[in-house]
Scaffold this active site. Structure first.
Site, PDB file in Angstrom:
ATOM      1  N   HIS A   1      38.928  58.921  16.565  1.00 34.13           N
ATOM      2  CA  HIS A   1      38.661  60.364  16.547  1.00 34.13           C
ATOM      3  C   HIS A   1      37.281  60.626  15.959  1.00 34.13           C
ATOM      4  O   HIS A   1      37.014  60.208  14.826  1.00 34.13           O
ATOM      5  CB  HIS A   1      39.728  61.080  15.714  1.00 34.13           C
ATOM      6  CG  HIS A   1      41.112  60.942  16.278  1.00 34.13           C
ATOM      7  ND1 HIS A   1      41.911  59.848  16.021  1.00 34.13           N
ATOM      8  CD2 HIS A   1      41.816  61.739  17.128  1.00 34.13           C
ATOM      9  CE1 HIS A   1      43.053  59.996  16.676  1.00 34.13           C
ATOM     10  NE2 HIS A   1      43.028  61.131  17.355  1.00 34.13           N
TER      11      HIS A   1
ATOM     12  N   ASP B   1      38.674  60.973  20.523  1.00 39.51           N
ATOM     13  CA  ASP B   1      39.451  62.174  20.832  1.00 39.51           C
ATOM     14  C   ASP B   1      39.145  63.341  19.897  1.00 39.51           C
ATOM     15  O   ASP B   1      38.699  63.149  18.762  1.00 39.51           O
ATOM     16  CB  ASP B   1      40.947  61.861  20.689  1.00 39.51           C
ATOM     17  CG  ASP B   1      41.478  60.988  21.812  1.00 39.51           C
ATOM     18  OD1 ASP B   1      40.670  60.363  22.511  1.00 39.51           O
ATOM     19  OD2 ASP B   1      42.712  60.933  21.967  1.00 39.51           O
ATOM     20  N   ASP B   2      39.463  64.512  20.380  1.00 40.76           N
ATOM     21  CA  ASP B   2      39.554  65.757  19.593  1.00 40.76           C
ATOM     22  C   ASP B   2      38.215  66.413  19.274  1.00 40.76           C
ATOM     23  O   ASP B   2      38.180  67.434  18.586  1.00 40.76           O
ATOM     24  CB  ASP B   2      40.337  65.563  18.277  1.00 40.76           C
ATOM     25  CG  ASP B   2      41.776  65.131  18.509  1.00 40.76           C
ATOM     26  OD1 ASP B   2      42.181  64.988  19.677  1.00 40.76           O
ATOM     27  OD2 ASP B   2      42.490  64.924  17.516  1.00 40.76           O
TER      28      ASP B   2
HETATM   29 NI    NI Z   1      44.158  64.301  20.033  1.00 44.20          NI
END
Ligand code: NI
Length: 284
Positions: free
Chosen positions: A237, A97-98
């Site tokens: 992440h 993610d991100d």
């Molecule tokens: Ni996030």
């Protein structure tokens, strides 16, 4: 030129007992007459890629490591094409993610080395800065998924803002990579009824959370991600070097458990996912 690639210039080629190709140039052909006849010896191993398989067999030449690498890569491609059926095999989905971030390319190198496919829940804002990384993710067989434009808590936003967060990201990825996103993960895993009703995609959460944002420690992250079992969706992440550092050992550990790495789309391939449906792992 005496070295131009025409047959007349290379009418004296010898393969020696020492497995060397000897090219003989006549007096005056490539140098001054006083240099006389010039011979160049090239070990056959060094040029095994460009000589015929029959010559390699007859002279029992060791093929160079470069050729072995090629064979290895081809093998990987063949493996990648094998379809994994998660109703029969134990599957695990790694999700990142991100990103994309400055560390994403390093992660892609690792995934490529292990021939592991993953799912990237990207932010539109970051994708806009690193469109090449997005195109690489897609080209290497991973899935790009929507994680909003700039990581706002969508459960607190009105409907128009929710739609804009999702649609702007979809549209950007369509524009930079001609790619249609079909899954969504809200920032913080936070969603409201309004989000469920207004996002035209299933909502993909997770059941394994290494809390890599809190503990930026590769050993801890490895331990926690390695707890995944059949059907797990693992959160991580690709914006922390410590997470990237953990991935090779995570892959080794999960492989040891007999788990097969799939994208979210592969994991739920047989199911018809509905918009607004929330999934945390694969049952059965
Ligand atoms: Ni996030």
């Amino acid at each position: 030129m005496g070295t131009e690639a025409i047959p007349e210039n290379f009418n004296s080629l010898i393969i020696s007992d020492d497995k060397e190709l000897i090219i003989v140039f006549d007096k005056y052909q490539v140098g001054a007459g006083s240099d006389g006849v010039i011979k160049i010896n090239i070990p056959l191993e060094e040029i095994s890629e460009i000589i015929s398989p029959e010559i390699i067999r007859i002279f029992d030449i060791n093929v160079s490591s470069k050729t072995e690498e090629l064979v290895e890569n081809n093998k990987d491609e063949i493996t990648a094409e094998l379809h994994i059926d998660c109703s029969k095999e134990s599957c695990v989905a790694l999700t990142f993610d991100d990103g994309p971030s400055v560390y994403t390319n390093k992660l892609l190198d690792i995934l490529k080395e292990y021939n592991v496919k993953a799912t990237f829940f990207i932010l539109g804002r970051s994708a806009k800065i690193q469109p090449d990384t997005i195109r690489r993710i897609i080209a290497e067989g991973h899935v790009v998924a929507n994680h909003s434009w700039d990581h706002k808590d969508l459960s607190k936003l009105p409907v128009e803002a929710i739609k804009q967060q999702v649609n702007d990201t979809d549209n950007l990825i369509k524009k930079i990579a001609n790619y249609e996103i079909n899954i969504f993960r809200p920032p913080y895993g936070a969603y409201s009824k309004l989000v469920q009703d207004n996002v035209d995609k299933p909502i993909i959460l997770w059941n394994i959370d290494p809390e890599d944002w809190k503990d930026k420690d590769a050993v801890l992250v490895t331990e926690r991600m390695s707890e995944a079992t059949a059907g797990s969706i693992v959160l991580a992440h690709d914006i922390y070097p410590s997470t990237i550092e953990a991935i090779p050992q995570v892959i080794e550990n999960l492989k040891q458990k007999g788990l097969k790495f799939v994208t979210i789309n592969e994991m739920f391939e047989a199911k018809k996912l509905k918009k607004g449906e929330v999934l945390r792992f694969r049952k059965g």
